[in-house]
Design an enzyme around this catalytic site. Structure first.
Site, PDB file in Angstrom:
ATOM      1  N   GLU B  46       0.840  -1.208   0.000  1.00 43.18           N
ATOM      2  CA  GLU B  46       0.000   0.000   0.000  1.00 43.18           C
ATOM      3  C   GLU B  46       0.872   1.255   0.000  1.00 43.18           C
ATOM      4  OE1 GLU B  46      -0.070  -2.593   2.074  1.00 43.18           O
ATOM      5  OE2 GLU B  46      -2.026  -2.790   3.062  1.00 43.18           O
ATOM      6  N   TRP B 165      14.639 -39.434 -18.558  1.00 45.97           N
ATOM      7  CA  TRP B 165      13.650 -38.586 -17.922  1.00 45.97           C
ATOM      8  C   TRP B 165      12.279 -39.212 -18.025  1.00 45.97           C
ATOM      9  CZ3 TRP B 165      15.405 -34.845 -14.955  1.00 45.97           C
ATOM     10  CH2 TRP B 165      16.661 -34.289 -15.229  1.00 45.97           C
ATOM     11  N   THR B 191      17.306 -39.874  -2.496  1.00 46.63           N
ATOM     12  CA  THR B 191      17.348 -39.060  -3.720  1.00 46.63           C
ATOM     13  C   THR B 191      18.662 -38.307  -3.812  1.00 46.63           C
ATOM     14  OG1 THR B 191      14.951 -38.818  -3.763  1.00 46.63           O
ATOM     15  CG2 THR B 191      16.213 -37.143  -4.936  1.00 46.63           C
ATOM     16  N   GLY B 248      12.654 -38.240  -2.401  1.00 43.14           N
ATOM     17  CA  GLY B 248      11.958 -39.315  -3.086  1.00 43.14           C
ATOM     18  C   GLY B 248      10.784 -39.872  -2.293  1.00 43.14           C
ATOM     19  N   ALA B 249      10.530 -41.167  -2.515  1.00 46.46           N
ATOM     20  CA  ALA B 249       9.362 -41.819  -1.940  1.00 46.46           C
ATOM     21  C   ALA B 249       9.375 -41.783  -0.413  1.00 46.46           C
ATOM     22  CB  ALA B 249       9.285 -43.257  -2.441  1.00 46.46           C
ATOM     23  N   ALA B 252       8.635 -38.148   0.773  1.00 47.57           N
ATOM     24  CA  ALA B 252       7.216 -37.881   0.509  1.00 47.57           C
ATOM     25  C   ALA B 252       6.355 -38.544   1.579  1.00 47.57           C
ATOM     26  CB  ALA B 252       6.830 -38.402  -0.882  1.00 47.57           C
ATOM     27  N   ALA B 254       7.253 -39.458   4.620  1.00 47.03           N
ATOM     28  CA  ALA B 254       7.471 -38.856   5.940  1.00 47.03           C
ATOM     29  C   ALA B 254       6.626 -37.596   6.100  1.00 47.03           C
ATOM     30  CB  ALA B 254       8.957 -38.537   6.129  1.00 47.03           C
TER      31      ALA B 254
END
Lengths: 316, 316
Positions: B46, B165, B191, B248-249, B252, B254
């Protein structure tokens, strides 16, 4: 042509080995005739629409999703001849008929009679509309849709085996609509034994459209079921131009590994499962490069809180 | 308000612990002032917009994504007082400020001065725009996005470990844009060791926006990295209101098991992998009922041949 394609849907999975065709005749901005291939494959869409239009077909425009047939059969005259006799001014065709008995000859016969012909209008939609007929002609087997109802992370059950329900009632109703668009449905032995699925169409007015039930098994078929001993035998199934494979992971992998899936139909629930049963078993891929270039995204939409997605096999 | 929300994006992930706010002042159909929270949190949006508008603010309409603050700080005056002094005719506010030092008092102070105030315009978009600030206030930790780049069947690698990929260049560029919208990025130990990811922003002009790199590990952090020993310690991270978890898995799982994920960002490649590494490890679900009712579909779009999908955690 959109209207003709919609009419063609009315006889999907009821015309094998004939294609499900739709036809609309328009004179002075009004629809004067509509037709679709009748269950069993005859009469053809054009014959039905022309009979309805009568003398109004003269000078009119006829829209048809597949090239009019050029061959006379014991079951009826060639549509190209019926159209010539009705003398429309113009015929609009979505797709040329790959059947060697027609394959351009229908269109040629119309042009010889002085009728203007436009080809290729809504060709993609028409290919999708007649996928069963076209796959049977091109690959010698039914068009195969693999249905996968999974969590966002691709699971179809918890480690305990619990799988009811992953998707919600709207998605499950859509599965019943899809079943009514297939002559036969297949599951693998594991799914049969775990779920004893009914695989019928539980939609008001469509109960009679419940498809034939196939079990992928080398053993005997249970009562009310037919056995398919191997994916390689798919071509021998008679009266089936559209097959819906509903799982489980082993059957999905068997069809995919044989490159015998033409359409993927995903229903994804907005849940994460983590450890659990995957939707697809071992495909034996040696590298990621083998996996790429096969599938093309077609459409996605919401069904309740779930998402429905369609992918098609690219074969060009 | 759409313009004010777009301006607010310019300082996303650069204003912690302050919110990233956008402000537009319109007089006689023309924009006479624009502002957004400056990096570091001051000056406020503002103040910037009012300075630009000068005398043109009198009688104008001021749009702002968050209620103007009512508290004087050592770093600047209260925005509500600045606005009163500029005498606009009307102020449109997307979201009431949940900060207990303001929480309705900013709007009350404007109304006392005879300024018309409209609240709640684009409230949902504003909540999303300031998700970092709001999550910090409500849950005492950063807003967490879990990114998952998978095949259609939820795999992130072949059994061999090959993972490059899965997604295409458009999706990978989008990941770099997302990184620039977060103060920090986190990966798990697996990872880190398998991929040694750089996790930087490789987009022209945005290289300086590369976020801090966190490793979920009980051990020491490698050079250039910070260690987060447990998801429960997330609230202690200072200067981080937006965290991107890239896998990684295990990481994710956790975060998901701790209910510490607010947004799921999927990139799905049009491939099927079958047997391979799943995107999410064991969540310890006892039943499917536990998995339902948590995630809401927000948006989906194509990126090259891949699909990007966003889901948000429902916490009401």
């Amino acid at each position: 042509m959109g209207e003709a394609l919609a009419l063609a849907e009315r006889s999907r999975a009821q015309t094998a080995p004939n294609p499900n065709v739709g036809c609309v005749i328009v004179a002075e901005g009004r629809i004067v005739g509509q037709g679709w291939t009748q269950p069993g494959g005859r009469p053809h869409a054009e014959a039905v629409a022309l009979a309805q239009a009568g003398a109004a077909a003269e000078g009119a425009t006829l829209y048809v999703t597949l090239e009019p047939c050029a061959h006379v059969s014991a079951r009826g005259p060639a549509c190209a001849d019926l159209i010539r006799a009705a003398r429309p001014a113009r015929v609009v065709v979505a797709l040329t008929d790959p059947d060697p008995r027609t394959n351009g000859q229908g269109i040629a016969r119309l042009r010889q009679a002085g009728i203007a012909v436009t080809e290729g209008v809504c060709r993609g939609e028409a290919r999708r509309s007649m996928a069963g007929f076209l796959t049977r002609l091109a690959l010698g087997r039914p068009h195969v849709t693999l249905k996968l109802a999974t969590s966002l992370d691709g699971r179809i059950a918890l480690p305990s085996g619990e799988s009811r329900w992953i998707t919600g009632p709207e998605a499950r109703a859509d599965v019943h609509r899809e079943r009514a668009r297939h002559e036969a449905i297949l599951v693998g032995r594991g799914t049969f034994e775990a779920d004893a699925p009914r695989l019928d169409v539980r939609l008001p007015g469509l109960e009679h459209r419940s498809p034939r039930r196939l079990l992928l098994t080398r053993g005997p078929a249970p009562e009310g079921w037919e056995a398919l001993s191997d994916v390689a035998d798919l071509g021998a199934l008679t009266g089936v131009d559209h097959l819906l494979v509903e799982g489980g992971a082993g059957a999905a992998a068997a069809f995919l590994a044989a490159d015998a899936v033409d359409r993927l139909l995903f229903y994804r629930a907005p849940i994460l499962i983590g450890a659990g049963t995957s939707a697809i078993g071992d495909l034996g891929l040696a590298s990621l490069a083998e996996a790429h270039g096969r599938w093309r995204f077609i459409e996605a939409r919401s069904l309740g809180s779930d998402r429905r997605e369609v992918y098609e096999r690219e074969r060009d």
